[in-house]
Design an enzyme around this catalytic site. Structure first.
Site, short mmCIF file in Angstrom:
data_model
loop_
_atom_site.label_atom_id
_atom_site.label_comp_id
_atom_site.label_asym_id
_atom_site.label_seq_id
_atom_site.Cartn_x
_atom_site.Cartn_y
_atom_site.Cartn_z
N ARG A 84 0.88 -1.26 -0.02
CA ARG A 84 0.03 0.03 -0.08
C ARG A 84 0.97 1.17 0.08
O ARG A 84 1.74 1.37 0.85
CB ARG A 84 -0.96 -0.07 1.29
N LYS A 141 -6.85 0.36 -0.44
CA LYS A 141 -6.89 -0.10 0.90
C LYS A 141 -6.25 -1.36 1.04
O LYS A 141 -5.36 -1.87 0.28
CB LYS A 141 -8.50 -0.27 1.28
N SER A 145 -9.09 12.46 2.90
CA SER A 145 -8.31 11.34 3.58
C SER A 145 -8.29 11.95 5.10
O SER A 145 -7.44 12.69 5.22
CB SER A 145 -6.91 11.08 2.89
N GLN A 180 -6.97 10.03 7.42
CA GLN A 180 -5.65 9.64 7.54
C GLN A 180 -4.51 10.51 7.50
O GLN A 180 -3.70 10.87 8.20
CB GLN A 180 -5.21 8.31 7.08
N ASP A 203 -15.14 2.72 4.16
CA ASP A 203 -14.81 1.65 4.85
C ASP A 203 -16.04 0.52 4.65
O ASP A 203 -15.91 -0.51 4.77
CB ASP A 203 -14.33 1.54 6.24
#
Length: 452
Positions: free
Chosen positions: A129, A353, A174, A176, A326
């Site tokens: 990833r 992902k 995002s 994250q 998700d």
């Protein structure tokens, strides 16, 4: 922290209605952040309801390696003695992230503004990833990186102290990346700003304020602007982690598609940046009742009662994507049982992902007997109007690709299938929901471990 290398094939099959009530594990996003902020706080924080899956345990292990004291009591309460912002110690070993992209990307932000060097490693899935979208803003703040080709793990990060505050606009939605920049900004002099044209989950902002950081959120015509004053002093907190809406989503869909089902999921996080699946299912006609809505630790939680109902295909609004990214795999399963063709697009993020979740779900649903059309950013799924899926043929298994959400989504699909659905490896489920199969059995699903 990664799951056992020996695959654990599993078959899920229909066994009548699903009935009962349960709680789901603590929210994974909040669990990661609770540990990290407590690890940077002064004093002892206490955390109840922490998700004890492999991903979150990878975060705890990394924080211990950098000086935080983290202990679990016999009653399940976690106690964290933090090192203070700026107090992270040089880890003496590589930080093993297992399968956890969240641990990796957020901890990269944490390390980026500390005068330490850390190497991040992960399992085969995580090592595929890309980390470039986090590397780019952290490098602008002064951190140095040596990564495997394609900006992948293993990756060595050399933090800079003092780091340089930046004003950063997210090129893609995002949470994250946003959180990584804010975590780096905690130990950076001045004001670090993140601009997000499309709102994403806001747990970092809520929790940082709760720990005492000076942080503001401004709504503008171009989106949200988050401003964080650096060199913060975080104060220890007592935290109760609400139930993970991503985990609850599997039961919302399972009870919707299995005739006669009536299931209540208690204590589910209802943060508006996380309820996209709930919105989409209700648009499809799902019977989901919100009960006992209340505030816990700055977050809204509620109990959700879901009963079987006929579902109708929809064109999923693309603006729901950030609040359900998700949950797309389990939404695809709901679409499999709807009347008509559901079109779910706007989810480019699924390609990067734990697996390429678009391709993985297209292949898995196809093996289970469904007609699916793959798009670059999603799927079109011809539903079966409530009829069971044919299921997988004898000797055929769908590939989980080391992805917990693929495994659990296809497990739910198996609960309303003629032959059942066999999954090549259910072991990755432990990364986020260790008790998933126990809960499935308690509600009435039929689970069978297969011999290899």
């Amino acid at each position: 922290m990664s799951h056992a290398p020996t695959p654990r094939p599993l078959r899920l099959a229909a066994a009548g209605p699903l009935t009962g009530a349960m709680t789901v594990p603590g929210d994974k996003s909040i669990s990661h952040r609770a540990l990290m902020f407590a690890g940077l706080a002064v004093g002892e924080s206490r955390i109840r309801g922490l998700l004890e899956g492999e991903d979150v345990l990878a975060t705890a292990a990394a924080l211990r390696a950098m000086g935080a004291t983290i202990e679990r009591s016999a009653e399940g309460e976690w106690r964290v003695h933090g090192v203070g912002v700026g107090g992270l110690l040089q880890p003496q070993v590589a930080l093993e992230m297992g399968n956890s992209g969240t641990s990796t990307r957020l901890l990269m932000g944490l390390v980026a503004s500390h005068p330490i060097v850390a190497t991040f490693t992960g399992d085969a899935s995580l090592s595929k990833r890309p980390m470039g979208r986090v590397i780019e803003p952290l490098a602008r703040m002064g951190a140095g990186f040596a990564a495997a080709p394609g900006d992948r793990l293993p990756l060595t990060l050399r933090g800079r102290c003092p780091a340089v505050p930046i004003d950063y606009t997210l090129p893609v939605a995002s949470a994250q990346v946003k959180s990584a920049v804010l975590l780096a900004g905690l130990n950076t002099p001045g004001i670090t700003r993140v601009r997000e044209p499309v709102p994403t989950r806001d747990h970092s902002e809520r929790m940082l304020r709760g720990f005492g950081a000076e942080l503001t959120v401004e709504e503008t015509g171009e989106g949200r602007v988050i401003s964080l004053h650096g060199e913060a002093e975080l104060r220890a907190q007592d935290i109760v982690v609400p139930g993970d809406p991503s985990s609850a989503g599997f039961w919302l869909v399972a009870a919707s598609i299995v005739p006669g089902s009536d299931v209540t999921v208690r204590n589910v996080l209802m943060n508006p940046t996380r309820t996209g699946l709930l919105t989409a299912l209700r648009l499809m006609g799902a019977s989901i009742e919100t009960m006992a809505e209340r505030e816990v630790g700055g977050e809204t939680v509620a109990d959700l009662r879901v009963r079987h109902a006929p579902l109708t295909a929809i064109e999923v609004p693309p603006d729901l994507a950030p609040s359900m990214i998700d949950e797309y795999p389990i939404l695809f399963v709901a679409a499999a049982f709807a009347r008509g063709t559901t079109v779910a697009r706007g989810a480019h993020e699924l390609r990067v992902k734990e697996s390429d979740r678009i391709a993985a779900m297209a292949a898995a649903l196809g093996l289970a007997g469904l007609t699916v059309r793959e798009h670059e950013d999603g799927l079109s799924i011809e539903g079966r109007d409530g009829d069971p899926l044919p299921g997988t043929a004898n000797g055929t298994t769908v590939a989980s690709l080391l992805d917990h959400r693929i495994a659990m989504s296809m497990a739910v699909a198996g609960m309303h299938s003629a032959r059942g659905i066999a999954i090549d490896d259910a072991a990755p489920i432990a990364t986020s929901y260790p008790t998933f199969l126990d809960t499935a059995t308690s509600l009435g699903a039929a689970t069978t471990w297969l011999n290899r």
